[in-house]
Design a protein around this motif. Structure first.
Motif, PDB file in Angstrom:
ATOM      1  N   THR A  74       0.835  -1.200   0.000  1.00  0.00           N
ATOM      2  CA  THR A  74       0.000   0.000   0.000  1.00  0.00           C
ATOM      3  C   THR A  74       0.865   1.243   0.000  1.00  0.00           C
ATOM      4  OG1 THR A  74      -0.103   0.007   2.416  1.00  0.00           O
ATOM      5  CG2 THR A  74      -1.817  -1.209   1.238  1.00  0.00           C
ATOM      6  N   ILE A  75       0.323   2.312  -0.597  1.00  0.00           N
ATOM      7  CA  ILE A  75       0.919   3.645  -0.550  1.00  0.00           C
ATOM      8  C   ILE A  75      -0.144   4.571   0.002  1.00  0.00           C
ATOM      9  CG2 ILE A  75       1.941   5.525  -1.864  1.00  0.00           C
ATOM     10  CD1 ILE A  75       2.953   3.544  -3.864  1.00  0.00           C
ATOM     11  N   GLY A  76       0.033   4.985   1.231  1.00  0.00           N
ATOM     12  CA  GLY A  76      -0.978   5.820   1.851  1.00  0.00           C
ATOM     13  C   GLY A  76      -2.233   5.017   2.143  1.00  0.00           C
ATOM     14  N   ALA A  77      -3.383   5.730   2.105  1.00  0.00           N
ATOM     15  CA  ALA A  77      -4.651   5.086   2.434  1.00  0.00           C
ATOM     16  C   ALA A  77      -5.496   4.784   1.215  1.00  0.00           C
ATOM     17  CB  ALA A  77      -5.447   5.977   3.391  1.00  0.00           C
ATOM     18  N   ASP A  78      -5.080   5.236   0.034  1.00  0.00           N
ATOM     19  CA  ASP A  78      -5.957   5.077  -1.128  1.00  0.00           C
ATOM     20  C   ASP A  78      -5.248   4.529  -2.350  1.00  0.00           C
ATOM     21  OD1 ASP A  78      -4.378   7.285  -1.480  1.00  0.00           O
ATOM     22  OD2 ASP A  78      -5.934   8.533  -2.375  1.00  0.00           O
ATOM     23  N   LYS A  79      -4.041   3.966  -2.199  1.00  0.00           N
ATOM     24  CA  LYS A  79      -3.314   3.435  -3.355  1.00  0.00           C
ATOM     25  C   LYS A  79      -2.793   2.037  -3.049  1.00  0.00           C
ATOM     26  CE  LYS A  79      -1.902   7.798  -5.480  1.00  0.00           C
ATOM     27  NZ  LYS A  79      -2.729   8.629  -4.575  1.00  0.00           N
ATOM     28  N   LEU A  80      -2.865   1.169  -4.069  1.00  0.00           N
ATOM     29  CA  LEU A  80      -2.364  -0.186  -3.984  1.00  0.00           C
ATOM     30  C   LEU A  80      -1.395  -0.438  -5.118  1.00  0.00           C
ATOM     31  CD1 LEU A  80      -5.534  -2.384  -3.251  1.00  0.00           C
ATOM     32  CD2 LEU A  80      -3.715  -1.811  -1.666  1.00  0.00           C
ATOM     33  N   ILE A  81      -0.390  -1.278  -4.828  1.00  0.00           N
ATOM     34  CA  ILE A  81       0.529  -1.763  -5.864  1.00  0.00           C
ATOM     35  C   ILE A  81       0.388  -3.278  -5.880  1.00  0.00           C
ATOM     36  CG2 ILE A  81       2.909  -1.915  -6.642  1.00  0.00           C
ATOM     37  CD1 ILE A  81       3.476   0.685  -5.253  1.00  0.00           C
ATOM     38  N   VAL A  82      -0.003  -3.829  -7.033  1.00  0.00           N
ATOM     39  CA  VAL A  82      -0.304  -5.248  -7.163  1.00  0.00           C
ATOM     40  C   VAL A  82       0.550  -5.830  -8.279  1.00  0.00           C
ATOM     41  CG1 VAL A  82      -2.125  -6.962  -7.465  1.00  0.00           C
ATOM     42  CG2 VAL A  82      -2.679  -4.747  -6.465  1.00  0.00           C
ATOM     43  N   ASN A  89       3.614  -8.033 -14.586  1.00  0.00           N
ATOM     44  CA  ASN A  89       3.282  -6.612 -14.596  1.00  0.00           C
ATOM     45  C   ASN A  89       2.987  -6.136 -13.177  1.00  0.00           C
ATOM     46  OD1 ASN A  89       3.491  -6.763 -17.371  1.00  0.00           O
ATOM     47  ND2 ASN A  89       1.279  -7.013 -17.682  1.00  0.00           N
ATOM     48  N   ILE A  90       3.369  -4.904 -12.890  1.00  0.00           N
ATOM     49  CA  ILE A  90       3.112  -4.278 -11.605  1.00  0.00           C
ATOM     50  C   ILE A  90       2.188  -3.094 -11.844  1.00  0.00           C
ATOM     51  CG2 ILE A  90       4.124  -3.033  -9.666  1.00  0.00           C
ATOM     52  CD1 ILE A  90       6.606  -4.709  -9.979  1.00  0.00           C
ATOM     53  N   SER A  91       1.010  -3.148 -11.222  1.00  0.00           N
ATOM     54  CA  SER A  91      -0.020  -2.130 -11.441  1.00  0.00           C
ATOM     55  C   SER A  91      -0.189  -1.294 -10.192  1.00  0.00           C
ATOM     56  CB  SER A  91      -1.354  -2.783 -11.804  1.00  0.00           C
ATOM     57  OG  SER A  91      -1.217  -3.646 -12.921  1.00  0.00           O
ATOM     58  N   MET A  92      -0.316   0.022 -10.415  1.00  0.00           N
ATOM     59  CA  MET A  92      -0.636   0.943  -9.328  1.00  0.00           C
ATOM     60  C   MET A  92      -2.104   1.327  -9.463  1.00  0.00           C
ATOM     61  SD  MET A  92       0.882   4.698  -8.323  1.00  0.00           S
ATOM     62  CE  MET A  92       2.423   4.101  -7.660  1.00  0.00           C
ATOM     63  N   LEU A  93      -2.866   1.083  -8.384  1.00  0.00           N
ATOM     64  CA  LEU A  93      -4.302   1.320  -8.389  1.00  0.00           C
ATOM     65  C   LEU A  93      -4.646   2.388  -7.368  1.00  0.00           C
ATOM     66  CD1 LEU A  93      -5.466  -2.424  -8.285  1.00  0.00           C
ATOM     67  CD2 LEU A  93      -4.948  -1.052 -10.305  1.00  0.00           C
ATOM     68  N   THR A  94      -5.675   3.165  -7.674  1.00  0.00           N
ATOM     69  CA  THR A  94      -6.215   4.107  -6.712  1.00  0.00           C
ATOM     70  C   THR A  94      -7.603   3.654  -6.307  1.00  0.00           C
ATOM     71  OG1 THR A  94      -6.833   6.417  -6.335  1.00  0.00           O
ATOM     72  CG2 THR A  94      -7.098   5.573  -8.579  1.00  0.00           C
ATOM     73  N   LEU A  95      -7.902   3.739  -5.050  1.00  0.00           N
ATOM     74  CA  LEU A  95      -9.157   3.238  -4.506  1.00  0.00           C
ATOM     75  C   LEU A  95     -10.108   4.392  -4.245  1.00  0.00           C
ATOM     76  CD1 LEU A  95      -7.739   0.696  -1.890  1.00  0.00           C
ATOM     77  CD2 LEU A  95      -8.365   0.258  -4.258  1.00  0.00           C
ATOM     78  N   THR A  96     -11.363   4.173  -4.582  1.00  0.00           N
ATOM     79  CA  THR A  96     -12.421   5.139  -4.310  1.00  0.00           C
ATOM     80  C   THR A  96     -13.548   4.424  -3.590  1.00  0.00           C
ATOM     81  OG1 THR A  96     -13.399   4.731  -6.484  1.00  0.00           O
ATOM     82  CG2 THR A  96     -11.867   6.589  -6.288  1.00  0.00           C
ATOM     83  N   SER A  97     -14.156   5.117  -2.643  1.00  0.00           N
ATOM     84  CA  SER A  97     -15.212   4.522  -1.838  1.00  0.00           C
ATOM     85  C   SER A  97     -16.368   5.492  -1.721  1.00  0.00           C
ATOM     86  CB  SER A  97     -14.688   4.165  -0.445  1.00  0.00           C
ATOM     87  OG  SER A  97     -15.732   3.741   0.395  1.00  0.00           O
ATOM     88  N   THR A 103     -14.079   0.611  -5.210  1.00  0.00           N
ATOM     89  CA  THR A 103     -13.677   0.291  -6.575  1.00  0.00           C
ATOM     90  C   THR A 103     -12.267   0.794  -6.800  1.00  0.00           C
ATOM     91  OG1 THR A 103     -14.684   2.331  -7.387  1.00  0.00           O
ATOM     92  CG2 THR A 103     -16.025   0.318  -7.471  1.00  0.00           C
ATOM     93  N   ALA A 104     -11.600   0.251  -7.817  1.00  0.00           N
ATOM     94  CA  ALA A 104     -10.206   0.596  -8.101  1.00  0.00           C
ATOM     95  C   ALA A 104     -10.065   1.037  -9.546  1.00  0.00           C
ATOM     96  CB  ALA A 104      -9.296  -0.604  -7.827  1.00  0.00           C
ATOM     97  N   SER A 105      -9.184   1.987  -9.753  1.00  0.00           N
ATOM     98  CA  SER A 105      -8.844   2.465 -11.095  1.00  0.00           C
ATOM     99  C   SER A 105      -7.344   2.383 -11.270  1.00  0.00           C
ATOM    100  CB  SER A 105      -9.331   3.899 -11.299  1.00  0.00           C
ATOM    101  OG  SER A 105     -10.737   3.986 -11.107  1.00  0.00           O
ATOM    102  N   THR A 106      -6.921   2.040 -12.455  1.00  0.00           N
ATOM    103  CA  THR A 106      -5.490   1.878 -12.739  1.00  0.00           C
ATOM    104  C   THR A 106      -4.851   3.228 -13.034  1.00  0.00           C
ATOM    105  OG1 THR A 106      -5.949  -0.298 -13.662  1.00  0.00           O
ATOM    106  CG2 THR A 106      -3.817   0.673 -14.166  1.00  0.00           C
ATOM    107  N   ILE A 107      -3.789   3.524 -12.315  1.00  0.00           N
ATOM    108  CA  ILE A 107      -3.026   4.742 -12.559  1.00  0.00           C
ATOM    109  C   ILE A 107      -1.874   4.468 -13.515  1.00  0.00           C
ATOM    110  CG2 ILE A 107      -1.629   6.552 -11.485  1.00  0.00           C
ATOM    111  CD1 ILE A 107      -3.164   6.154  -8.937  1.00  0.00           C
TER     112      ILE A 107
END
Length: 636
Positions: A74-82, A89-97, A103-107
């Protein structure tokens, strides 16, 4: 939630209206609960996002799909690295609630082309990950530039040399700790992006279950850290191991040794020539060390209550006693220096460990449990003089003189020749059979029970009468996993998911009835019965001989699902201990007359006898029993 929190929650979801300012707290809660209930219905029907219920659901990624997600940080409270196990592949996602669903969106997507990335960790401004691929794998890093990751990947250590096959990775102090699943060791990586020094931390590289300095692992894989403690999962052995440094324990033992030396508790041939004042200073250092340990535990755990020992610290009573000891010794020293300074050299600090006050009053009451004030005053001088002999370094051996303070009666002297003698018992040897019987009795009745004290009830584990090591789980069967065979792992996961998705026909603890050896048997399921399952575990309840409505519990066994005749509702039976009692109506409904085996009506028996051969008619009459009551089938 308070009224302000409820109002903020409604504003965040766009449900706030100006007229809501006059609503009470119950009305605001009802409005928010209605919105949650309506949205729960829609999310449960979709089944692809994280809901607010107890069951975890699939996270919906709006832009693309990750085939085999594995590593996560995790990066902070609203980002994931998977990481994607297949493509690398390494994806950075941002989370919205929206307060109910996530839900997650790809950055960003970093195409590393490195497969088998199982674990990732974020440290400082870099993302570190471990790949288990023998050809391309190792320890890698990606620099983080603001809100995005750099496109280039830096390899720190490769698989195959000092590192055989990396798997788990975690932050440990200033470096990284990782597992070498093939070398069966825990290793430390320090000096990242400079020297990249790799050293062994735990494990000797042998297969086994041994603990200690020369620890052995079967297949160390995932790991995590908490302060200075490392937790490792051994996937082949099915266990979790804890790796901890012994330096804190050594430091505590050093201060404990300082405490014992200061109060004079040492080996007979070890002496302490420190002065009385120096020993008080040593005790003060020990006290400050205990206070520092308690403060660090409070900062780490967030506990504000009094520490009593289970948190890893000395109990509050022990710390308070040490402080009281220091203050008392300082008062004694000040008093001695005031009255007679030369007596300081003769004072023995070890004597202060004894209960001096209790000894004094015991001596004052010698021979008279309730002395008068005059008697108490008369004995005070002699008792104090005798007591001072115990707390000073006298040159003679005390308690051997004729004027000892112990009370002696007039006729207390006994000649040595008058003491009765006891002859030694004759030696006898027990036989092997007697020894075996004694061992059996000891194992069954002779276990000692440890007495619990007030401190033992609050500061010690209470698993039973045996040490903790006796309750540890034994070594499990070793089953190594090939982490490099991705297809095999995915097939196993798919097969398990298919098994878990099968339809449940009968749930656990359902009562069923069936025939076993032409007799009615009631059973209770011990597991779910799913489709295409041939056998199911259950507890058998056999029919009592004299009371056919009662079924007594028997052994656990497996029965064929094809032999199940039907189910019985729990509301229709009575359960008493290990007995199930059926009603007459229920018994007759689940056991028709033609299925009763050895029960049949007289009319049906006459019709069947006409069809039987003559040589079998006599035998059939002798084996069959008539039913006395047509409304009740009595099977005996």
């Amino acid at each position: 939630m308070t009224i302000k929190q409820l109002q903020k929650a409604l504003k965040d979801q766009g449900l706030w209206e100006n007229k809501d300012r006059t609503l009470k707290k119950a009305d605001l809660q009802q409005k928010l609960q209605k919105w949650i209930k309506d949205n729960q219905v829609s999310t449960e029907s979709s089944g692809n996002v994280i809901g607010s219920g107890q069951k975890a659901k699939k996270l919906e990624i709006m832009d693309h799909e990750i085939d085999a997600p594995a590593g996560l940080c995790t990066i902070g409270a609203d980002k994931l690295i998977v990481s994607d196990l297949k493509s690398g592949n390494i994806s950075m996602l941002t989370l919205t609630s929206n307060g109910l669903t996530v839900t997650a969106s790809t950055i960003q997507i970093v195409y590393t082309c490195i497969p088998l990335i199982y674990n990732m960790v974020l440290k400082d401004n870099y993302v570190y990950f471990a790949s288990s691929d023998l050809a391309k794998g190792g320890i890698f890093s990606i620099e983080r530039n603001g809100e995005k990751l750099a496109e280039n990947v830096t390899k720190l250590v490769s698989n195959g040399s000092d590192l055989k096959q990396a798997f788990g990775i975690a932050v440990y102090h200033d470096g990284l700790v990782l597992t070498d699943i093939q070398d069966k060791k825990i290793k430390l990586l320090s000096g990242m992006h400079r020297s990249n020094t790799l050293t062994d931390y735990a494990g000797v590289g042998k297969t086994g279950h041994r603990d200690g300095v020369e620890a052995e692992f079967q297949q160390p894989a995932g790991l995590c850290t908490e302060q200075g403690t490392i937790f490792v999962t051994d996937i082949a052995a099915g266990s979790v191991r804890m790796v901890i440094s012994s330096s804190p324990l050594v430091k505590f033992l050093e201060f404990l040794n300082m405490f014992h030396k200061a109060i004079g508790v040492t080996l007979p041939n070890v002496s302490n020539e420190d002065s009385f004042e120096d020993r008080i200073a040593v005790l003060q250092k020990v006290y400050e060390f205990l206070i520092q340990c308690n403060e660090r535990i409070r900062d780490f755990t967030g506990i504000n209550k009094t520490l009593q020992g289970p948190e890893g610290a000395c109990s509050a009573q022990s710390v308070s006693d040490l402080k009281m000891m220091i203050d008392s010794l300082q008062q004694v020293l000040d008093l001695v220096r005031k009255v007679k300074p030369t007596f300081e050299e003769r004072l023995n600090i070890k004597s202060c460990l004894t209960l001096v006050v209790e000894n004094l009053f015991a001596e004052m009451r010698q021979g008279n449990d309730m002395p008068l004030v005059l008697q108490f005053s008369q004995r005070f001088h002699s008792c104090t003089r005798e007591l001072l002999k115990r707390v000073t370094k006298s040159s003679f051996v005390y308690f051997t003189g004729e004027n000892s303070y112990y009370h002696r009666t007039d006729n207390s002297y006994v000649s040595f020749q008058e003491i009765p003698r006891m002859d030694l018992p004759v030696k006898k040897k027990l036989s092997a059979d007697q020894m075996s019987k004694l061992r059996c009795w000891r194992s069954e009745f002779g276990q000692s029970v440890r007495q619990n004290t007030v401190r033992g009830l609050t500061t010690k584990d209470k698993p039973g009468t045996l040490p903790l090591t006796c309750y540890e789980k034994g070594d499990t069967a070793v089953k190594e996993i090939d982490v490099g065979n991705l297809d095999n792992c995915l097939q196993k996961d798919t097969r398990k998911s298919n098994e878990s998705s099968q339809k449940i026909i009968l749930s656990n603890k359902t009562l069923i009835y069936l025939k076993l050896n032409q007799k009615l048997v009631v059973a209770k399921l011990l597991e779910h019965l799913v489709e295409l399952q041939e056998e199911v575990k259950c507890i058998m309840y056999h029919q009592a001989n004299l009371l056919p409505l009662q079924f007594v519990s028997g052994m656990n066994t497996k029965v064929k699902s094809s032999g199940i005749l039907g189910t019985i509702e729990l509301e229709d039976v009575e359960v008493e201990d290990d007995t199930i009692i059926l009603s007459v109506e229920l018994y007759t409904s689940i056991l028709p007359a033609k299925d009763a085996g050895d029960t049949i009506s007289p009319e049906e028996m006459d019709e069947e006898e006409e069809e039987l051969p003559k040589e079998n008619q006599r035998k059939s009459k002798r084996d069959r029993h008539f039913r006395a009551d047509p409304d009740f089938i009595y099977n005996c």
